[in-house]
Design a protein around this motif. Structure first.
Motif, PDB file in Angstrom:
ATOM      1  N   ASP A   1      33.198  42.868  39.461  1.00  0.00           N
ATOM      2  CA  ASP A   1      32.813  42.657  38.069  1.00  0.00           C
ATOM      3  C   ASP A   1      33.851  41.792  37.370  1.00  0.00           C
ATOM      4  N   ILE A   2      33.377  41.027  36.384  1.00  0.00           N
ATOM      5  CA  ILE A   2      34.239  40.151  35.594  1.00  0.00           C
ATOM      6  C   ILE A   2      33.901  40.353  34.127  1.00  0.00           C
ATOM      7  N   THR A   3      34.911  40.387  33.276  1.00  0.00           N
ATOM      8  CA  THR A   3      34.696  40.384  31.832  1.00  0.00           C
ATOM      9  C   THR A   3      35.276  39.112  31.252  1.00  0.00           C
ATOM     10  N   SER A   4      34.443  38.368  30.530  1.00  0.00           N
ATOM     11  CA  SER A   4      34.907  37.153  29.876  1.00  0.00           C
ATOM     12  C   SER A   4      35.242  37.455  28.408  1.00  0.00           C
TER      13      SER A   4
ATOM     14  N   PRO B   1      35.206  34.818  25.671  1.00  0.00           N
ATOM     15  CA  PRO B   1      35.015  33.400  25.375  1.00  0.00           C
ATOM     16  C   PRO B   1      35.883  32.858  24.241  1.00  0.00           C
ATOM     17  N   LYS B   2      36.107  33.654  23.195  1.00  0.00           N
ATOM     18  CA  LYS B   2      36.910  33.176  22.071  1.00  0.00           C
ATOM     19  C   LYS B   2      38.323  32.813  22.506  1.00  0.00           C
ATOM     20  N   LEU B   3      38.872  33.585  23.440  1.00  0.00           N
ATOM     21  CA  LEU B   3      40.239  33.348  23.916  1.00  0.00           C
ATOM     22  C   LEU B   3      40.273  32.500  25.184  1.00  0.00           C
ATOM     23  N   LYS B   4      39.104  32.104  25.678  1.00  0.00           N
ATOM     24  CA  LYS B   4      39.010  31.295  26.898  1.00  0.00           C
ATOM     25  C   LYS B   4      39.664  31.992  28.090  1.00  0.00           C
ATOM     26  N   LEU B   5      39.490  33.314  28.146  1.00  0.00           N
ATOM     27  CA  LEU B   5      40.058  34.117  29.220  1.00  0.00           C
ATOM     28  C   LEU B   5      38.968  34.954  29.893  1.00  0.00           C
ATOM     29  N   ALA B   6      39.237  35.369  31.100  1.00  0.00           N
ATOM     30  CA  ALA B   6      38.401  36.332  31.804  1.00  0.00           C
ATOM     31  C   ALA B   6      39.290  37.174  32.693  1.00  0.00           C
ATOM     32  N   ALA B   7      38.876  38.420  32.900  1.00  0.00           N
ATOM     33  CA  ALA B   7      39.585  39.323  33.808  1.00  0.00           C
ATOM     34  C   ALA B   7      38.600  39.766  34.880  1.00  0.00           C
ATOM     35  N   GLY B   8      39.034  39.701  36.125  1.00  0.00           N
ATOM     36  CA  GLY B   8      38.157  40.048  37.235  1.00  0.00           C
ATOM     37  C   GLY B   8      38.660  41.244  38.016  1.00  0.00           C
ATOM     38  N   ALA B   9      37.733  42.132  38.358  1.00  0.00           N
ATOM     39  CA  ALA B   9      38.033  43.263  39.238  1.00  0.00           C
ATOM     40  C   ALA B   9      37.404  42.942  40.581  1.00  0.00           C
ATOM     41  N   CYS B  10      38.234  42.695  41.566  1.00  0.00           N
ATOM     42  CA  CYS B  10      37.761  42.089  42.821  1.00  0.00           C
ATOM     43  C   CYS B  10      38.153  42.914  44.036  1.00  0.00           C
ATOM     44  N   MET B  11      37.662  44.136  44.091  1.00  0.00           N
ATOM     45  CA  MET B  11      37.805  45.008  45.253  1.00  0.00           C
ATOM     46  C   MET B  11      39.254  45.422  45.505  1.00  0.00           C
ATOM     47  N   GLY B  12      40.060  44.516  46.055  1.00  0.00           N
ATOM     48  CA  GLY B  12      41.459  44.832  46.324  1.00  0.00           C
ATOM     49  C   GLY B  12      42.424  44.160  45.378  1.00  0.00           C
ATOM     50  N   ASP B  13      41.891  43.399  44.413  1.00  0.00           N
ATOM     51  CA  ASP B  13      42.740  42.620  43.499  1.00  0.00           C
ATOM     52  C   ASP B  13      42.219  42.682  42.071  1.00  0.00           C
ATOM     53  N   GLY B  14      43.140  42.582  41.126  1.00  0.00           N
ATOM     54  CA  GLY B  14      42.797  42.343  39.731  1.00  0.00           C
ATOM     55  C   GLY B  14      43.304  40.967  39.363  1.00  0.00           C
ATOM     56  N   ILE B  15      42.496  40.172  38.631  1.00  0.00           N
ATOM     57  CA  ILE B  15      42.898  38.803  38.320  1.00  0.00           C
ATOM     58  C   ILE B  15      42.697  38.492  36.845  1.00  0.00           C
ATOM     59  N   LEU B  16      43.475  37.543  36.363  1.00  0.00           N
ATOM     60  CA  LEU B  16      43.347  36.968  35.028  1.00  0.00           C
ATOM     61  C   LEU B  16      42.993  35.506  35.205  1.00  0.00           C
ATOM     62  N   MET B  17      41.956  35.027  34.463  1.00  0.00           N
ATOM     63  CA  MET B  17      41.488  33.658  34.639  1.00  0.00           C
ATOM     64  C   MET B  17      41.456  32.887  33.323  1.00  0.00           C
ATOM     65  N   ASP B  18      41.696  31.592  33.436  1.00  0.00           N
ATOM     66  CA  ASP B  18      41.491  30.650  32.339  1.00  0.00           C
ATOM     67  C   ASP B  18      40.070  30.103  32.477  1.00  0.00           C
TER      68      ASP B  18
ATOM     69  N   GLU C   1      48.890  51.634  46.136  1.00  0.00           N
ATOM     70  CA  GLU C   1      49.294  53.035  46.097  1.00  0.00           C
ATOM     71  C   GLU C   1      48.206  53.913  45.493  1.00  0.00           C
ATOM     72  N   ASN C   2      47.622  53.456  44.357  1.00  0.00           N
ATOM     73  CA  ASN C   2      46.688  54.317  43.634  1.00  0.00           C
ATOM     74  C   ASN C   2      45.283  53.754  43.456  1.00  0.00           C
ATOM     75  N   PHE C   3      45.096  52.439  43.539  1.00  0.00           N
ATOM     76  CA  PHE C   3      43.761  51.871  43.375  1.00  0.00           C
ATOM     77  C   PHE C   3      43.075  51.712  44.728  1.00  0.00           C
ATOM     78  N   ALA C   4      41.826  52.172  44.788  1.00  0.00           N
ATOM     79  CA  ALA C   4      41.033  52.031  46.012  1.00  0.00           C
ATOM     80  C   ALA C   4      40.049  50.866  45.913  1.00  0.00           C
ATOM     81  N   PHE C   5      39.442  50.687  44.705  1.00  0.00           N
ATOM     82  CA  PHE C   5      38.413  49.660  44.540  1.00  0.00           C
ATOM     83  C   PHE C   5      38.449  49.171  43.088  1.00  0.00           C
ATOM     84  N   TRP C   6      38.981  47.951  42.889  1.00  0.00           N
ATOM     85  CA  TRP C   6      39.041  47.360  41.540  1.00  0.00           C
ATOM     86  C   TRP C   6      37.613  47.088  41.093  1.00  0.00           C
ATOM     87  N   HIS C   7      37.178  47.809  40.061  1.00  0.00           N
ATOM     88  CA  HIS C   7      35.757  47.880  39.722  1.00  0.00           C
ATOM     89  C   HIS C   7      35.365  47.074  38.492  1.00  0.00           C
ATOM     90  N   SER C   8      36.090  47.177  37.397  1.00  0.00           N
ATOM     91  CA  SER C   8      35.714  46.487  36.168  1.00  0.00           C
ATOM     92  C   SER C   8      36.943  46.267  35.295  1.00  0.00           C
TER      93      SER C   8
END
Length: 472
Positions: free
Chosen positions: A253-256, A258-275, A292-299
């Protein structure tokens, strides 16, 4: 209360039995006894019993209608709520929140049927392999090239009779999707995962997302315009010493914002910040892992100022009892991250975890799931679904010391079997909380609390939670 059931084709179409909830699973005699004892002691509510904090009210419940599949995500526009269901979607009239009414139901099987709206268009995710792209399709093997998964588009200018417009096939289907709208077009970031070499349309490594461009005036011309690779190195590869931590093979899942031109993605084994200044060319700014504590980055959810991101961990895939003493308060939880730095140097910095402080029965699936901000003045407050853990309202104004300030929940569906259910999505919209319960239907809640009362004056004309509005 029930409106007519619409289909885009022959009335003989029927819900897909393959998209029904997981079959109940008998629990051990020990777990059954513990559940019954916890109910007797008052530690958890009784079977199907409703409990809530003093500042929460349960205003209404509409049981499922003709669509008997699993209820999923929610979107809002004006005085309407749009509720996904594995068998299609329902349009509710919420002009009187205490008395919601069904306006229409559309039969269009294909999990998860995550839903969002923009103007006169409604978008629906299909993440199960189908015989074709119609609403009359049947289940089909993913190993067959002719099978279909992806995005469907509907015209909702008439809420009483939504019309099927077009569809776009995407690699590995569409588990969830995120809108990045502009005046002329709607861009859709399509999240999907779990490729397989035997799937012609879902080949490994699948280290990115599909971007669909939809011209507002000509939605039939919607098409995939790119598949940006977000993980050139393949992302988190998995760790045999930590088998719960998921290997990254796409995004969930990804949350955008738009006003800040940013998005955050939950990508299974990773969390990401996007322009996302250029919505056709998203760029990864930072990436974090928690083996250690996260099994599945979901949202993911930003706070109002875009200075924090909440990532959720769907430990157990949403089908396990993880809100208990054995699992603890740092697994199957939310991770709170502050954004530090500026421009391309912005970084996600971990601050703390949040998990509901009420243990659930061993027969209740419970884990962090979909939620939204409550736009209270001067505070960071979120309402969130926890499946059979119910609906939680919590304050993360202090990133290091989050705390729950309200809750609503039902007792276990069963005392003897693990039965999937509970709140899939719980979102705040124009003064009320709306929850789509997987099995019990559509709930309307209200919170009355000095910490959240200022949010009642914030009015939105449209809300897709994965396209975060600027509440400031």
């Amino acid at each position: 209360m029930l409106a007519a059931l619409f289909t885009a084709g022959p009335a003989a179409a029927t819900p897909d039995p393959g998209d029904s909830p997981r079959a109940p699973k008998k629990v051990s005699e020990r777990d059954r006894a513990q559940t019954e004892e916890a109910i007797r002691q008052g530690d958890i509510p009784g079977q199907d019993e409703i409990v809530h904090s003093d500042n929460m009210s349960h205003l209404a419940n509409l049981p499922k209608g003709a669509l008997q599949g699993t209820n999923s995500d929610l979107a809002f526009q004006g005085e309407y709520a749009f509720a996904g269901n594995y068998d299609g979607f329902t349009v509710y009239d919420i002009s009187r929140p205490k008395s919601p009414k069904v306006v229409s139901q559309v039969l269009c099987p294909g999990s998860q049927n995550d839903v969002s709206v923009s103007g006169n268009l409604l978008f629906l995710s299909t993440d199960s392999s189908r015989s074709d792209n119609s609403c009359e399709s049947q289940t089909a093997p993913a190993t067959e090239k002719s099978s279909w998964e992806g995005m469907k588009i509907f015209d909702i200018s008439d809420k009483k009779s939504p019309k099927y417009v077009s569809a776009v096939e995407t690699s590995c289907g569409s588990h969830t999707h995120t809108l990045v709208p502009d005046r002329k077009n709607v861009y859709i970031y399509v999240s999907s995962y779990s490729p397989d070499a035997s799937f012609p349309d879902c080949q490994p490594p699948h280290d990115g997302i599909s971007i669909v461009k939809v011209p507002r005036k000509q939605p039939k011309k919607a098409k995939v315009i790119d598949f940006p690779v977000l993980f050139p190195d393949g992302g988190f590869p998995g760790d045999p010493d930590k088998p719960r931590a998921s290997e990254t093979t796409g995004c969930h899942d990804i949350t955008s914002y738009p006003k800040l031109k940013l998005a955050a993605g939950a990508c299974m084994g990773d969390g990401i910040l996007m322009d996302i200044k250029n919505p056709e060319k998203p760029r990864v700014l930072d990436r974090v892992e928690d083996t250690e504590n996260f099994a599945f980055w979901h949202s993911a959810t930003f706070n109002k100022t875009g200075e924090k991101v909440i990532f959720t961990d769907e430990l157990g895939g949403g089908g396990a009892p993880t809100c208990n003493a054995e699992t603890g308060d740092e697994k199957g939880a939310d991770g709170i991250y502050d954004l530090k730095g500026e421009g391309d140097k912005r970084k996600l910095v971990f601050k703390s975890y949040f998990k509901i402080p009420r243990h659930q029965a061993e027969t209740e699936n419970c884990v962090a799931h979909n939620g939204s901000l409550i736009p209270a003045k001067g505070r960071d407050i979120m309402v969130q679904a926890w499946y059979q853990g119910g609906v939680s309202v919590w304050d993360f104004t202090d990133s290091a010391e989050p705390r729950e300030i309200g809750y609503f929940e039902r007792g276990p569906i069963s005392e003897t079997s693990l039965v999937g259910g509970g709140s899939w999505s719980a979102y705040y919209y124009n003064g009320h909380i709306y929850s789509n319960d997987m099995t019990k239907g559509f709930d309307v809640l209200r919170i009355d609390d000095r910490r959240t009362d200022s949010a009642k004056g914030v009015r939105m004309s449209e809300l897709n939670v994965q396209t975060q509005p600027d509440y400031r």
